[in-house]
Design a protein around this motif. Structure first.
Motif, PDB file in Angstrom:
ATOM      1  N   VAL A 146      30.051 -25.894 -61.940  1.00 54.74           N
ATOM      2  CA  VAL A 146      31.090 -26.096 -60.918  1.00 54.74           C
ATOM      3  C   VAL A 146      32.126 -27.067 -61.482  1.00 54.74           C
ATOM      4  O   VAL A 146      31.924 -28.279 -61.494  1.00 54.74           O
ATOM      5  CB  VAL A 146      30.492 -26.633 -59.606  1.00 54.74           C
ATOM      6  N   LEU A 147      33.219 -26.520 -61.955  1.00 53.67           N
ATOM      7  CA  LEU A 147      34.266 -27.343 -62.562  1.00 53.67           C
ATOM      8  C   LEU A 147      35.357 -27.718 -61.562  1.00 53.67           C
ATOM      9  O   LEU A 147      36.047 -28.719 -61.744  1.00 53.67           O
ATOM     10  CB  LEU A 147      34.893 -26.591 -63.744  1.00 53.67           C
ATOM     11  N   VAL A 148      35.515 -26.883 -60.523  1.00 60.19           N
ATOM     12  CA  VAL A 148      36.544 -27.126 -59.505  1.00 60.19           C
ATOM     13  C   VAL A 148      35.912 -26.976 -58.127  1.00 60.19           C
ATOM     14  O   VAL A 148      35.195 -26.003 -57.858  1.00 60.19           O
ATOM     15  CB  VAL A 148      37.719 -26.137 -59.641  1.00 60.19           C
ATOM     16  N   TYR A 149      36.156 -27.958 -57.275  1.00 62.42           N
ATOM     17  CA  TYR A 149      35.699 -27.906 -55.886  1.00 62.42           C
ATOM     18  C   TYR A 149      36.929 -27.905 -54.991  1.00 62.42           C
ATOM     19  O   TYR A 149      37.761 -28.810 -55.057  1.00 62.42           O
ATOM     20  CB  TYR A 149      34.806 -29.104 -55.576  1.00 62.42           C
ATOM     21  N   GLU A 185      40.238 -30.453 -55.067  1.00 60.12           N
ATOM     22  CA  GLU A 185      41.451 -30.212 -54.279  1.00 60.12           C
ATOM     23  C   GLU A 185      41.044 -30.122 -52.815  1.00 60.12           C
ATOM     24  O   GLU A 185      40.025 -29.498 -52.486  1.00 60.12           O
ATOM     25  CB  GLU A 185      42.117 -28.902 -54.705  1.00 60.12           C
ATOM     26  N   ARG A 186      41.820 -30.730 -51.940  1.00 57.09           N
ATOM     27  CA  ARG A 186      41.487 -30.689 -50.516  1.00 57.09           C
ATOM     28  C   ARG A 186      42.753 -30.432 -49.699  1.00 57.09           C
ATOM     29  O   ARG A 186      43.743 -31.150 -49.829  1.00 57.09           O
ATOM     30  CB  ARG A 186      40.820 -31.990 -50.081  1.00 57.09           C
ATOM     31  N   THR A 187      42.710 -29.396 -48.888  1.00 56.74           N
ATOM     32  CA  THR A 187      43.796 -29.112 -47.952  1.00 56.74           C
ATOM     33  C   THR A 187      43.343 -29.557 -46.568  1.00 56.74           C
ATOM     34  O   THR A 187      42.305 -29.107 -46.071  1.00 56.74           O
ATOM     35  CB  THR A 187      44.141 -27.614 -47.941  1.00 56.74           C
ATOM     36  N   VAL A 188      44.113 -30.468 -45.974  1.00 57.57           N
ATOM     37  CA  VAL A 188      43.744 -31.044 -44.685  1.00 57.57           C
ATOM     38  C   VAL A 188      44.585 -30.386 -43.592  1.00 57.57           C
ATOM     39  O   VAL A 188      45.819 -30.462 -43.609  1.00 57.57           O
ATOM     40  CB  VAL A 188      43.970 -32.576 -44.681  1.00 57.57           C
ATOM     41  N   GLN A 213      41.930 -40.906 -50.684  1.00 60.56           N
ATOM     42  CA  GLN A 213      41.523 -39.784 -51.519  1.00 60.56           C
ATOM     43  C   GLN A 213      42.571 -39.506 -52.604  1.00 60.56           C
ATOM     44  O   GLN A 213      42.232 -39.261 -53.763  1.00 60.56           O
ATOM     45  CB  GLN A 213      41.336 -38.535 -50.659  1.00 60.56           C
ATOM     46  N   SER A 214      43.834 -39.557 -52.210  1.00 59.19           N
ATOM     47  CA  SER A 214      44.911 -39.255 -53.151  1.00 59.19           C
ATOM     48  C   SER A 214      44.914 -40.231 -54.326  1.00 59.19           C
ATOM     49  O   SER A 214      45.010 -39.815 -55.492  1.00 59.19           O
ATOM     50  CB  SER A 214      46.260 -39.297 -52.429  1.00 59.19           C
TER      51      SER A 214
END
Length: 298
Positions: A146-149, A185-188, A213-214
């Motif tokens: 898992v390289l990208v979450y 990466e997180r989309t809120v 987080q940023s």
């Protein structure tokens, strides 16, 4: 009692073709030298045997193993076979009890167990009303494959992931990013109550959670929930663990505690989640871009 599988006429073409080819080759060799008639005979027999073996192999792959074959199929997997034996022993014990009231209750429970096993067989692991899913969540994030979450956070109140377990998971995110183990990466998705249409940014408490987080390396995007009213399929709290699995979080009526968490290891679910992720981010804006737009800086 299971009926033996029927052989369809169309299944005969492969062995017949092999047999005919073998016969032709054998006859050709015999014509060139009569002393090899024996070779022609054995060549024909070998061709028929090969054809029948190929047909049997195709037949086996196209159907599920029978009850008698199942232990042999599972024997190569020691961990699964161990559990298969344990389940079989308990089924024998259940079958040995004849009390009718017991049997009715037992059969109901067994039906529930079969549904659960079917769910697992489909690649889904479901956690109901427990935080135990966070252990698997951490295992997946640490997995080298898992390289990208990618995470979609559907935030309806400022207590989102603010309890002890949530803060611990966020710290894990930061640690893994710092050690270059995984990219996150997180989309809120934010409600209008927490991000009024006339305001430049979400409310202060939520903004602090986003900003932390940023600055710790999570690439954050923001979108108002009201912008997605025509795209209800995007309004889900979900994580995508590389190409391995997806995790969907559902909350109780207070929107503060996890009521159900579903891990789906089926690749089709990962592809569908990726498609939704790309569609969602058409509406979302990077957090750093919003800061720059309003000259808010970091």
């Amino acid at each position: 009692m299971e009926e033996p599988p029927q052989i369809k006429p169309s299944q005969w073409w492969l062995p017949a073709g092999v047999a005919i080819a073998g016969c032709l080759v054998s006859v050709g060799v015999a014509w060139l030298d009569s002393r090899v008639l024996t070779l022609a005979f054995f060549g024909t027999i070998a061709s028929l045997c090969l054809g029948l073996l190929l047909m049997r192999s195709r037949e086996t792959k196209s159907r599920d193993p029978t009850l008698l074959e199942t232990p042999f199929f599972l024997a190569h997997d020691a961990e699964i076979f161990k559990r298969y034996r344990a389940i079989s022993r308990q089924m024998l014990r259940v079958s040995g009890r004849v009390d009718p009231n017991y049997r009715k209750s037992a059969l109901r429970e067994l039906d529930v167990a079969v549904e659960k096993l079917t769910e697992i067989g489909d690649g889904k692991i479901v956690f109901q009303g427990t935080e135990a899913w966070r252990l698997v969540y951490e295992q997946l994030l640490r997995d080298p494959s898992v390289l990208v979450y990618r995470s979609v956070a559907l935030v309806k109140n400022t207590s989102y992931w603010q309890d002890g377990a949530g803060l611990q998971s966020m710290q894990l995110n930061f640690d893994l990013i710092a050690r270059s183990v995984v990219t996150i990466e997180r989309t809120v998705i934010v409600t209008n109550e927490l991000w009024p249409p006339d305001d430049e940014l979400p409310t202060e408490m939520l903004r602090q959670w986003i900003h932390e987080q940023s600055v710790n390396g999570v690439f954050i995007r923001l979108v108002r929930k009201s912008d997605l009213l025509d795209e209800p399929e995007l309004l889900r709290d979900i994580g995508i663990y590389g190409f391995t699995a997806t995790g969907t979080q559902e909350f109780d009526e207070s929107d503060r505690r996890t009521s159900k968490f579903t891990l789906d290891f089926d690749f089709d679910s990962v592809r569908a989640a990726e498609a939704n992720w790309n569609k969602l981010n058409v509406y979302a804006t990077p957090y750093t871009e919003i800061l720059d737009r309003f000259s808010l800086g970091e």
